[in-house]
Design an enzyme around this catalytic site. Structure first.
Site, short mmCIF file in Angstrom:
data_model
loop_
_atom_site.label_atom_id
_atom_site.label_comp_id
_atom_site.label_asym_id
_atom_site.label_seq_id
_atom_site.Cartn_x
_atom_site.Cartn_y
_atom_site.Cartn_z
N ASN A 7 115.90 76.82 41.31
CA ASN A 7 117.25 76.43 40.89
C ASN A 7 117.86 77.62 40.15
O ASN A 7 117.55 77.85 38.99
CB ASN A 7 117.16 75.19 40.00
CG ASN A 7 118.52 74.71 39.51
OD1 ASN A 7 119.55 75.34 39.77
ND2 ASN A 7 118.52 73.60 38.80
N ARG A 91 118.01 74.54 45.18
CA ARG A 91 119.10 73.65 44.79
C ARG A 91 120.42 74.38 45.04
O ARG A 91 120.59 75.51 44.59
CB ARG A 91 118.99 73.30 43.32
CG ARG A 91 120.13 72.40 42.90
CD ARG A 91 120.26 72.32 41.42
NE ARG A 91 121.37 71.43 41.10
CZ ARG A 91 122.07 71.52 39.98
NH1 ARG A 91 121.78 72.44 39.09
NH2 ARG A 91 123.05 70.69 39.74
N HIS A 180 125.37 65.74 41.33
CA HIS A 180 124.13 65.10 40.86
C HIS A 180 123.51 64.22 41.95
O HIS A 180 122.78 63.27 41.66
CB HIS A 180 124.36 64.18 39.64
CG HIS A 180 124.79 64.89 38.39
ND1 HIS A 180 125.77 64.39 37.56
CD2 HIS A 180 124.36 66.03 37.81
CE1 HIS A 180 125.93 65.18 36.52
NE2 HIS A 180 125.09 66.20 36.66
#
Ligand code: ADP
Length: 397
Positions: A7, A91, A180
């Site tokens: 990430n 991500r 999210h």
């Protein structure tokens, strides 16, 4: 197979290594201050002592190089060689309208990530830097992109469109996307397990309450609506983001405070929310403490925060035409005992009744609803990295 999850933020790289035979985490860590003097790498190998390395690193490639060195270090690494890693999961915040699921990264995927720079200027550029750094260092394994927006792509136009001239959607893709998504996906599936019902039969309202915060309404196995929109600025009151406001305030304050567009963007994203309202902090713990000590603006910030969330609960129960459970997750949702209690207070007309004694818990998967509550109230610690690892493994196999 081992999977590396990455990430990459503008000045940080978070990583985790999963052994997919049992989904255990072999090591995780964080490189902080990439490209800024004072870079640190905190490495946490399972079953061994944490390691802190200080070494200035000019860019993400050098940051990833150090991560790979650490992962195969004889003393504190978790593998003998990087050849043990079968795939890397990344991500990526914004996938636009092109991706409703995770994908193996190729040039076309990178182009879409790049095309979304305009709408996610703080996230997609460093995400792509992380991907390119890893591809350079691990050219022979599949790299997978897992998008924050993907899970919300099931929203229908009736919920994702803004009431603006239609051509701005056609020309610039101005619409609601939601973020999210991996967290809402993970906790809603766990919630279905806890309900003991097939996912597609559940009506679920998820509350991801962290520094950034969003809610989602899920029915028939699909996201019906979510509170973040074109960008993460829409919706709930957040640490430093205003959430929903009258858009006319933007033009008004640009004039009054003499701000250009980028200053205004910064103002509503970085100076507003709990921080702006309370004048105390963006961290909810500080606000709770200040309110307890009698700080009126901290209490006001909490009241606005709770009311906004309550409004969305009502909104989503109306859209779902019922609700099996609320799910609290992320830093505040998992740990904020008083916060959960205040949000669920006086919602019994909607069938929501909390058991205050059961609610005195932090970071555990548990039902804190009263026995006679029609709606279950779950606390479910989120695990976005596990979703990324599973998707990556599934595509790499
Ligand atoms: P993000 O990933 O968006 O940075 P997190 O999910 O880590 O955020 O959540 C951070 C938030 O969680 C902070 O506002 C912090 O105050 C809040 N938090 C952590 N512990 C508690 C607690 N015990 N009570 C209330 N809020 C808490």
């Amino acid at each position: 197979m081992k999977v590396l999850v990455v990430n990459a933020g503008s000045s940080s790289i978070k990583y985790q290594v999963f052994d997919m035979t049992d989904e255990s985490v072999l090591a995780k860590g964080l490189v902080d201050r990439v490209g800024i003097p004072g870079t640190t790498l905190k490495h946490e190998p399972a079953g061994k002592d944490d390691v802190l390395i200080k070494k200035d690193l000019p860019n993400h490639t050098e940051g990833m190089k150090l991560v790979l060195e650490v992962l195969i270090n004889e003393e504190y690494g978790c593998m003998k060689s990087m050849d043990e890693v079968g795939a890397v999961g990344h991500r990526v915040v914004h996938g636009g309208e092109d991706f409703a699921a995770s994908v193996v990264i190729n040039d076309k995927v990178k182009k879409v990530i790049r095309d979304c720079f305009d709408v996610a200027p703080l996230h997609n550029p460093p995400n792509l830097m992380g991907i390119e750094a890893c591809q350079e260092l691990m050219p022979n394994v599949p790299h997978v992109a897992v998008f924050d927006t993907a899970f919300h792509q099931t929203m229908t136009a009736g919920n994702f469109m803004y009431a603006l001239p239609y051509d701005v959607y056609e020309k610039y893709k101005v619409r609601r996307y939601g973020f999210h998504g991996t967290s809402h996906f993970y906790v809603s599936h766990r919630a279905a397990d806890m309900l003991g019902k097939p996912y597609a039969d559940c009506k679920i309202v998820t509350l991801h309450l962290g520094n950034g915060a969003s809610m989602a309404a899920i029915k028939d196995g699909r996201v019906i609506d979510t509170s973040m929109g074109f960008t993460p600025l829409e919706g709930l009151v957040m640490g430093t983001r205003s959430g929903d406001i009258d858009p006319a305030i933007v033009f008004f304050l640009m004039e009054k405070l003499n701000m250009d567009a980028s200053e205004a963007n910064n103002y509503f994203n970085k100076k507003s929310g709990l921080l702006g309202l309370s004048g105390v902090s963006n961290d909810l713990r500080d606000i709770l403490e200040a309110a307890d000590a009698g700080n009126e603006r901290a209490q006001l910030a909490l009241d606005v925060y709770y009311n906004k969330i309550k409004g969305y609960i009502g909104n989503y129960i109306a859209k779902l035409n019922g609700c099996d459970c609320l799910v609290f997750t992320a830093g505040v949702g998992e740990n904020g005992i008083d916060v959960r209690e205040n949000i669920c207070k006086d919602l019994d007309a909607l069938g929501i009744k909390m058991d205050a004694a059961k609610n005195k818990v932090r970071g555990k998967e548990v039902d804190v609803a009263a026995d006679d509550s029609k709606v279950r109230i779950f606390i479910i610690p989120t695990n976005e990295e596990l979703v990324i690892a599973r998707d990556t493994y599934g595509l790499a196999k």
